[in-house]
Design a protein around this motif. Sequence first.
Motif, PDB file in Angstrom:
ATOM      1  N   ASP A 172      15.431   5.186 -26.951  1.00  0.00           N
ATOM      2  CA  ASP A 172      16.481   6.128 -27.330  1.00  0.00           C
ATOM      3  C   ASP A 172      17.054   5.797 -28.701  1.00  0.00           C
ATOM      4  OD1 ASP A 172      18.405   8.282 -26.847  1.00  0.00           O
ATOM      5  OD2 ASP A 172      19.869   6.663 -26.668  1.00  0.00           O
ATOM      6  N   LYS A 173      17.238   4.524 -28.998  1.00  0.00           N
ATOM      7  CA  LYS A 173      17.754   4.125 -30.309  1.00  0.00           C
ATOM      8  C   LYS A 173      16.787   4.495 -31.425  1.00  0.00           C
ATOM      9  CE  LYS A 173      20.793   0.331 -28.884  1.00  0.00           C
ATOM     10  NZ  LYS A 173      22.014   1.020 -29.373  1.00  0.00           N
ATOM     11  N   LEU A 174      15.503   4.540 -31.089  1.00  0.00           N
ATOM     12  CA  LEU A 174      14.494   4.859 -32.096  1.00  0.00           C
ATOM     13  C   LEU A 174      14.446   6.356 -32.406  1.00  0.00           C
ATOM     14  CD1 LEU A 174      12.134   3.853 -33.884  1.00  0.00           C
ATOM     15  CD2 LEU A 174      10.623   4.262 -31.918  1.00  0.00           C
ATOM     16  N   VAL A 175      14.573   7.202 -31.372  1.00  0.00           N
ATOM     17  CA  VAL A 175      14.366   8.640 -31.577  1.00  0.00           C
ATOM     18  C   VAL A 175      15.668   9.409 -31.805  1.00  0.00           C
ATOM     19  CG1 VAL A 175      12.254   8.607 -30.204  1.00  0.00           C
ATOM     20  CG2 VAL A 175      14.433   9.163 -29.094  1.00  0.00           C
ATOM     21  N   SER A 176      16.801   8.846 -31.491  1.00  0.00           N
ATOM     22  CA  SER A 176      18.057   9.581 -31.609  1.00  0.00           C
ATOM     23  C   SER A 176      18.765   9.256 -32.931  1.00  0.00           C
ATOM     24  CB  SER A 176      18.986   9.253 -30.439  1.00  0.00           C
ATOM     25  OG  SER A 176      19.362   7.885 -30.473  1.00  0.00           O
ATOM     26  N   GLY A 177      19.749  10.062 -33.250  1.00  0.00           N
ATOM     27  CA  GLY A 177      20.591   9.792 -34.426  1.00  0.00           C
ATOM     28  C   GLY A 177      20.038  10.265 -35.753  1.00  0.00           C
ATOM     29  N   TRP A 178      19.050  11.168 -35.740  1.00  0.00           N
ATOM     30  CA  TRP A 178      18.457  11.652 -36.990  1.00  0.00           C
ATOM     31  C   TRP A 178      19.196  12.898 -37.488  1.00  0.00           C
ATOM     32  CZ3 TRP A 178      14.823   8.937 -39.571  1.00  0.00           C
ATOM     33  CH2 TRP A 178      14.109   7.969 -38.865  1.00  0.00           C
ATOM     34  N   THR A 204      21.194   7.212 -37.872  1.00  0.00           N
ATOM     35  CA  THR A 204      22.317   6.364 -37.484  1.00  0.00           C
ATOM     36  C   THR A 204      22.015   5.706 -36.148  1.00  0.00           C
ATOM     37  OG1 THR A 204      23.874   7.840 -38.618  1.00  0.00           O
ATOM     38  CG2 THR A 204      24.788   6.286 -37.023  1.00  0.00           C
ATOM     39  N   THR A 205      22.081   4.385 -36.134  1.00  0.00           N
ATOM     40  CA  THR A 205      21.776   3.619 -34.918  1.00  0.00           C
ATOM     41  C   THR A 205      23.004   2.809 -34.523  1.00  0.00           C
ATOM     42  OG1 THR A 205      19.454   3.451 -35.581  1.00  0.00           O
ATOM     43  CG2 THR A 205      20.236   1.918 -33.880  1.00  0.00           C
ATOM     44  N   GLY A 206      23.466   3.019 -33.294  1.00  0.00           N
ATOM     45  CA  GLY A 206      24.594   2.243 -32.804  1.00  0.00           C
ATOM     46  C   GLY A 206      24.164   0.840 -32.384  1.00  0.00           C
ATOM     47  N   THR A 257      26.789  -1.810 -31.715  1.00  0.00           N
ATOM     48  CA  THR A 257      27.810  -2.026 -30.699  1.00  0.00           C
ATOM     49  C   THR A 257      28.690  -0.774 -30.676  1.00  0.00           C
ATOM     50  OG1 THR A 257      29.448  -3.031 -32.183  1.00  0.00           O
ATOM     51  CG2 THR A 257      27.795  -4.504 -31.227  1.00  0.00           C
ATOM     52  N   GLU A 258      29.773  -0.815 -29.912  1.00  0.00           N
ATOM     53  CA  GLU A 258      30.650   0.348 -29.823  1.00  0.00           C
ATOM     54  C   GLU A 258      31.270   0.688 -31.173  1.00  0.00           C
ATOM     55  OE1 GLU A 258      34.641   1.781 -27.364  1.00  0.00           O
ATOM     56  OE2 GLU A 258      33.518   0.038 -26.695  1.00  0.00           O
ATOM     57  N   ARG A 259      31.501  -0.323 -32.024  1.00  0.00           N
ATOM     58  CA  ARG A 259      32.172  -0.095 -33.308  1.00  0.00           C
ATOM     59  C   ARG A 259      31.274  -0.330 -34.522  1.00  0.00           C
ATOM     60  NH1 ARG A 259      37.773  -3.249 -33.445  1.00  0.00           N
ATOM     61  NH2 ARG A 259      37.820  -2.066 -35.405  1.00  0.00           N
ATOM     62  N   VAL A 260      30.094  -0.806 -34.322  1.00  0.00           N
ATOM     63  CA  VAL A 260      29.204  -1.147 -35.429  1.00  0.00           C
ATOM     64  C   VAL A 260      27.974  -0.243 -35.402  1.00  0.00           C
ATOM     65  CG1 VAL A 260      27.806  -2.947 -36.513  1.00  0.00           C
ATOM     66  CG2 VAL A 260      29.999  -3.536 -35.424  1.00  0.00           C
ATOM     67  N   ARG A 261      27.681   0.340 -36.577  1.00  0.00           N
ATOM     68  CA  ARG A 261      26.520   1.215 -36.699  1.00  0.00           C
ATOM     69  C   ARG A 261      25.726   0.872 -37.962  1.00  0.00           C
ATOM     70  NH1 ARG A 261      29.073   6.789 -37.207  1.00  0.00           N
ATOM     71  NH2 ARG A 261      30.745   5.513 -38.098  1.00  0.00           N
ATOM     72  N   LEU A 262      24.456   1.191 -37.907  1.00  0.00           N
ATOM     73  CA  LEU A 262      23.577   0.993 -39.066  1.00  0.00           C
ATOM     74  C   LEU A 262      23.000   2.355 -39.443  1.00  0.00           C
ATOM     75  CD1 LEU A 262      22.316  -1.203 -40.926  1.00  0.00           C
ATOM     76  CD2 LEU A 262      20.346  -1.201 -39.388  1.00  0.00           C
ATOM     77  N   GLU A 263      23.167   2.731 -40.701  1.00  0.00           N
ATOM     78  CA  GLU A 263      22.685   4.029 -41.162  1.00  0.00           C
ATOM     79  C   GLU A 263      21.566   3.841 -42.176  1.00  0.00           C
ATOM     80  OE1 GLU A 263      25.199   7.790 -42.203  1.00  0.00           O
ATOM     81  OE2 GLU A 263      24.752   6.780 -44.109  1.00  0.00           O
ATOM     82  N   PHE A 264      20.393   4.393 -41.862  1.00  0.00           N
ATOM     83  CA  PHE A 264      19.247   4.398 -42.779  1.00  0.00           C
ATOM     84  C   PHE A 264      19.226   5.732 -43.512  1.00  0.00           C
ATOM     85  CE2 PHE A 264      14.904   6.054 -43.299  1.00  0.00           C
ATOM     86  CZ  PHE A 264      14.436   5.172 -44.265  1.00  0.00           C
ATOM     87  N   ARG A 265      18.964   5.708 -44.823  1.00  0.00           N
ATOM     88  CA  ARG A 265      18.931   6.918 -45.634  1.00  0.00           C
ATOM     89  C   ARG A 265      17.616   7.006 -46.412  1.00  0.00           C
ATOM     90  NH1 ARG A 265      24.260   8.846 -48.029  1.00  0.00           N
ATOM     91  NH2 ARG A 265      25.852   8.323 -46.495  1.00  0.00           N
TER      92      ARG A 265
END
Length: 206
Positions: free
Chosen positions: A49-55, A144-146, A148-156
């Motif tokens: 789910d972390k791989l395919v979601s957040g696009w 965008t990959t979550g 933790t609840e407050r930490v995210r990593l955004e690839f562009r």
Amino acid sequence: QTLLDPYDPIRDYGPSALDVTHQATISGSYNLPFGHGQSLLSGASGAADKLVSGWQLNWIATILSGFPFTPNVGSNLSGNGDQHNPDRPSVNPAFTGPIITGNPNQWYNPSAFLLPVAGTWGNMGRDTLRGPDLRDLDMSLFKTTGITERVRLEFRAEIFNILNRANFSFPNLTAFSGGAISPSAGAITATATTSRQIQFGLKFIF
């Protein structure tokens, strides 16, 4: 802009140098429907789910008509002492065909103009011709990959001028040189935007 004749400003009546007759900017973004709770791959979980979601897909389209410009004679033929050389040529009454060729090697046809008689000004109006238009499409893909609840990593992944269109700058405005048509009259030697460029980035959000 300089005045051709400060004592007769009506000679310089015409479009503003910044006039853009047509302009449109269209932007948008679309969250791709992949991953948990979405219409596609809704059963994904965990690492899948972390791989395919957040696009997210984004785009900005810019369309501009050309700015106005005025060819000049390249010298102070009028003899008024103006070192900015705003002297304009005269219209050639024998010329037929389009003045604007659309060819970056010679955007306008200098044969459409004549040198005015020394000590006089040409009869061509100010800003009566138009330079190249501009069409640009920039696109980006965000992920965008979550963590933790407050930490995210955004690839562009960002692509500028994705269509790789050559958006030309102004042509050479000097139509005459040494009393004859300049060989570089109307030549365009630069672009208004870059060629296609791609860049990647990571953003840590906390």
